[in-house]
Design a protein around this motif. Structure first.
Motif, mmCIF file in Angstrom:
data_model
loop_
_atom_site.group_PDB
_atom_site.id
_atom_site.type_symbol
_atom_site.label_atom_id
_atom_site.label_comp_id
_atom_site.label_asym_id
_atom_site.label_seq_id
_atom_site.Cartn_x
_atom_site.Cartn_y
_atom_site.Cartn_z
ATOM 1 N N THR A 18 -13.308 77.776 82.547
ATOM 2 C CA THR A 18 -13.035 76.780 83.588
ATOM 3 C C THR A 18 -11.736 77.116 84.309
ATOM 4 N N ARG A 19 -10.734 77.469 83.555
ATOM 5 C CA ARG A 19 -9.436 77.791 84.166
ATOM 6 C C ARG A 19 -9.474 79.097 84.956
ATOM 7 N N GLU A 20 -10.282 80.052 84.486
ATOM 8 C CA GLU A 20 -10.388 81.320 85.217
ATOM 9 C C GLU A 20 -11.154 81.155 86.524
ATOM 10 N N VAL A 21 -12.230 80.380 86.517
ATOM 11 C CA VAL A 21 -13.076 80.225 87.699
ATOM 12 C C VAL A 21 -12.465 79.233 88.689
ATOM 13 N N TYR A 22 -11.881 78.159 88.175
ATOM 14 C CA TYR A 22 -11.313 77.102 89.036
ATOM 15 C C TYR A 22 -9.874 76.803 88.621
ATOM 16 N N PRO A 23 -8.970 77.772 88.791
ATOM 17 C CA PRO A 23 -7.593 77.568 88.308
ATOM 18 C C PRO A 23 -6.870 76.397 88.969
ATOM 19 N N GLY A 24 -7.242 76.044 90.173
ATOM 20 C CA GLY A 24 -6.598 74.923 90.843
ATOM 21 C C GLY A 24 -7.430 73.665 90.844
ATOM 22 N N GLY A 25 -8.536 73.680 90.117
ATOM 23 C CA GLY A 25 -9.463 72.550 90.114
ATOM 24 C C GLY A 25 -8.990 71.380 89.281
ATOM 25 N N TYR A 26 -9.711 70.289 89.418
ATOM 26 C CA TYR A 26 -9.359 69.050 88.719
ATOM 27 C C TYR A 26 -9.329 69.246 87.206
ATOM 28 N N ALA A 27 -10.329 69.926 86.668
ATOM 29 C CA ALA A 27 -10.405 70.096 85.216
ATOM 30 C C ALA A 27 -9.170 70.811 84.681
ATOM 31 N N ALA A 28 -8.760 71.890 85.333
ATOM 32 C CA ALA A 28 -7.584 72.627 84.879
ATOM 33 C C ALA A 28 -6.322 71.792 85.010
ATOM 34 N N LYS A 29 -6.228 71.017 86.071
ATOM 35 C CA LYS A 29 -5.046 70.177 86.274
ATOM 36 C C LYS A 29 -4.987 69.012 85.287
ATOM 37 N N SER A 30 -6.146 68.564 84.817
ATOM 38 C CA SER A 30 -6.178 67.420 83.908
ATOM 39 C C SER A 30 -5.650 67.767 82.519
ATOM 40 N N ASN A 31 -5.640 69.047 82.191
ATOM 41 C CA ASN A 31 -5.222 69.544 80.883
ATOM 42 C C ASN A 31 -6.117 68.996 79.757
ATOM 43 N N ARG A 32 -7.260 68.503 80.124
ATOM 44 C CA ARG A 32 -8.256 68.033 79.142
ATOM 45 C C ARG A 32 -9.632 68.213 79.762
ATOM 46 N N GLU A 33 -10.012 69.455 79.937
ATOM 47 C CA GLU A 33 -11.257 69.794 80.596
ATOM 48 C C GLU A 33 -12.460 69.159 79.902
ATOM 49 N N ALA A 34 -13.387 68.710 80.696
ATOM 50 C CA ALA A 34 -14.619 68.140 80.134
ATOM 51 C C ALA A 34 -15.335 69.179 79.276
ATOM 52 N N LEU A 35 -15.952 68.741 78.211
ATOM 53 C CA LEU A 35 -16.741 69.568 77.302
ATOM 54 C C LEU A 35 -15.933 70.619 76.548
ATOM 55 N N THR A 36 -14.608 70.464 76.488
ATOM 56 C CA THR A 36 -13.809 71.446 75.762
ATOM 57 C C THR A 36 -13.163 70.880 74.507
#
Length: 90
Positions: A18-36
């Protein structure tokens, strides 16, 4: 078949991708990615039991050699086993 789950309450592959594909996305910024992240109480050892195998939760490192021997005894007898090894969280 022996499966060992190194349970650190996280699915690192999803988090990393998730962080590699969408480094600036919501999931990476949340520091608690869904399904991780998942609850430490998930009984992965119970999943193998539903299929007739042997499952064991191991939370004490000193018990690991004994748990591994029990699991290997099951595998050597022709059945499957899973050890849910509780590690430090993320």
């Amino acid at each position: 078949l022996l499966t060992i789950v190194f349970n650190n309450q996280m699915w690192g592959a999803v988090k990393r991708n998730t962080r590699e594909v969408y480094p600036g996305g919501y999931a990476a910024k949340s520091n608690r990615e869904a399904l991780t992240y998942f609850d430490i109480e998930l009984g992965f050892e119970k999943a193998v039991e539903t299929a007739g195998g042997y499952g064991e939760r191991v939370s004490d490192p000193a018990e690991m050699p004994h748990a591994l021997r029990r699991a290997m005894d099951v595998v050597e007898s022709g059945n499957q086993a899973l050890l849910n090894v509780i590690c430090s969280g993320p």
